[in-house]
Design a protein around this motif. Sequence first.
Motif, PDB file in Angstrom:
ATOM      1  N   THR A  17      17.737 -63.528 -85.161  1.00 34.55           N
ATOM      2  CA  THR A  17      16.659 -62.641 -85.893  1.00 34.55           C
ATOM      3  C   THR A  17      15.509 -62.409 -84.912  1.00 34.55           C
ATOM      4  O   THR A  17      15.576 -62.803 -83.987  1.00 34.55           O
ATOM      5  CB  THR A  17      16.114 -63.759 -87.041  1.00 34.55           C
ATOM      6  N   ASP A  50      12.542 -62.878 -84.946  1.00 34.72           N
ATOM      7  CA  ASP A  50      11.668 -63.925 -84.829  1.00 34.72           C
ATOM      8  C   ASP A  50      12.300 -64.718 -83.677  1.00 34.72           C
ATOM      9  O   ASP A  50      11.342 -65.518 -82.974  1.00 34.72           O
ATOM     10  CB  ASP A  50      11.286 -64.651 -86.026  1.00 34.72           C
ATOM     11  N   GLU A  51      13.347 -65.061 -83.539  1.00 33.05           N
ATOM     12  CA  GLU A  51      14.063 -66.079 -82.854  1.00 33.05           C
ATOM     13  C   GLU A  51      13.885 -65.385 -81.428  1.00 33.05           C
ATOM     14  O   GLU A  51      13.921 -66.058 -80.395  1.00 33.05           O
ATOM     15  CB  GLU A  51      15.552 -66.430 -83.137  1.00 33.05           C
ATOM     16  N   LEU A  94      11.833 -63.172 -80.247  1.00 31.51           N
ATOM     17  CA  LEU A  94      10.586 -63.358 -79.620  1.00 31.51           C
ATOM     18  C   LEU A  94      10.245 -64.550 -79.477  1.00 31.51           C
ATOM     19  O   LEU A  94       9.507 -64.752 -78.233  1.00 31.51           O
ATOM     20  CB  LEU A  94       9.497 -62.903 -80.868  1.00 31.51           C
ATOM     21  N   ALA A  95      10.575 -65.620 -79.965  1.00 31.66           N
ATOM     22  CA  ALA A  95      10.418 -67.089 -79.511  1.00 31.66           C
ATOM     23  C   ALA A  95      11.068 -67.224 -78.079  1.00 31.66           C
ATOM     24  O   ALA A  95      10.524 -68.048 -77.105  1.00 31.66           O
ATOM     25  CB  ALA A  95      10.962 -68.145 -80.535  1.00 31.66           C
TER      26      ALA A  95
END
Length: 662
Positions: free
Chosen positions: A6, A8-9, A11-12
């Motif tokens: 995803t 978000d993953e 970006l992390a």
Amino acid sequence: MMEFRTPDEELAGFRRRVLVAGLFVAVCFGLLAARFYYLQVLRYDYYHTRAEDNRIALLPMVPNRGTIADRNGVAVARNYAAYTLEITPSRVSDLEATIDALAQIVQIEPRDRRRFRKLLEESKNFESLPIRTRLTEEEVARFVARRYQFPGVEVQARLFRDYPFGELASHVIGYIGRINQRDQERIEETGVVANYRGSDYIGKSGLEMSYEAELHGITGAEQVEVNAGGRAVRQLSRTPAVTGNDLDLTLDIEMQKIAEAAFGNRRGALVAIEPATGGVLALVSKPTFDPNLFVDGISNEDWKSLNDSPDHPLVNRAIFSTYPPGSTFKPFMALAGLAAGKRTITQTIPDPGYFMFGGRRFMDDKIGGHGMVDLHKSIVVSCNTYYYQLANDLGIEGIANFMRPLGFGSRTGVDLNGEGEGVLPTPDWKRKRFRKKEHQKWFGGETISVGIGQGYNAYTPLQMANALAAVVNDGKMFRPHVVRHVVNPVTGERRLVEPEPVRQLALKPEHLAAVRQAMVDVNKAGTGARAFAGAPYSAGGKTGTAQVFSLRGQRYVEGRVIERLRDHSWFIAYAPADKPTIALAVLVENGGFGAQSAAPIARQVIDFHLLGKRREQPAGEDAAAVDEGDEEHAEHGAAAHEGAPDATLVPPAADPAGGQVQ
């Protein structure tokens, strides 16, 4: 099978990578900052010093060497300025080609090339070495005009040592030479390495060596800023060198000149001492050498000539070589007999012309003997029999115990290097000297020989002169010395080398007076009378003839003995008789009778000392003029039997009778 992440993953994960990268960069900058801190703060002093060393050069400033002058201010060792052509081997790619090219501009002899190669072997590669010394102004101008063609070659202005009198007094003055490995080790041992930075020369012998610390001076330093090419751009500081101290001697160079001339081409030695101070007035060793040969580096030919000469011109015979004293030992023996109570001044003994000991006949110098002989007559006519008997009465230990305080067999401590010790024979000395048991035993007949200055007796001319000086100075002995003042050339301050009393000999005035009067009569009516005929002063003396090797029962005939095996000629003397200002010992190697060769030399020296003039020897005054019976013709009697066959003498393989040039 593909994995889908995803946003978000994604970006992390990106943030994690950025964080790791940021931490890595931070650690790198931290390490760099720590290194900067270490170099700029913690190691600041070290690297600042290294940087300054690269920027600043410390150049040694070699001091001018002190000069040496005789007692009247006459310079006997001095300095002069001259130009040298020098090569730094590390900056030259082809030494031979460079030297060949230089030879087209200035004269370079084969001798210069040989000296340069010798210096190259002894020196470090980066040192500047002279290929030519004492350039003329024309030669300097020719080289300077083409200097750009010779990288690593420079003209330098240097001070050179000069000995204006050449061979005269060379053993006393000595010489300087380039510092070699042995000298460097000596410098390191004495802890004066810093004071010799930049120095090329050091004292090698004589006063130049023994007073090196005074003459050398103190090395200065100059700090200069240099560019990347190593060229000086400006001076930062300067500590000037301190010129070496000058030496003012007790030596009289004019007396030295007369004494050396009196020897002519003969080998030998002379020492003249001022009894009241121990100051050496003249010190001769013949043959001699020219110290100027050593200043620039002696050539192989000159070195070979000096080193291989059978006359040993480099040996200082006056202080190093030892010889049997012959009859010059008799005045000291007479004092020994008086001091021990074995003889009185007026006691007489019969002299039948020989002395019997152990079934062996020791011959006197006069056939039939001298009749009744007392102490005075024994010295005047040089009676062997008197001293054969006296030696037997004293014993070898008694003789040695008396002679030891007079300085026989020990160094005097004169301020010159290389002094010999000599041999004062005793049974203990013999046991240590020889390895074989049969040679270690002391025999009574050896004591008899010692009594007339033969046998194992062996002393330097300096020891003889110093012992005589003590006797004529009422028993007060001084350490002999050649330097009178050490002079600061800047302030003019003169530091006196104080006369150094060694000891006061326990000798009775009446005994000294008796022996001294007998020595005066030696020069009036005895063995020294012809040499001192017509002297306008009174002087004491004693002749001596020292056997070079044992005769082994044969009779000595000078004409049948090769020159180097003939007897040594001795003479000791002092003057004026009432208050002596000079005491001297003269030794002429293979010169024959003492009155024949040594005494006339002593007369010339004393004439100059007291009268200020050179004595002209009368025509016909030579060896033939010695009267029959005036000399101790048979001092050889210590080893001779009556009626021994007359034969050509051949030296034995080993025998203690003779002197030695060590």
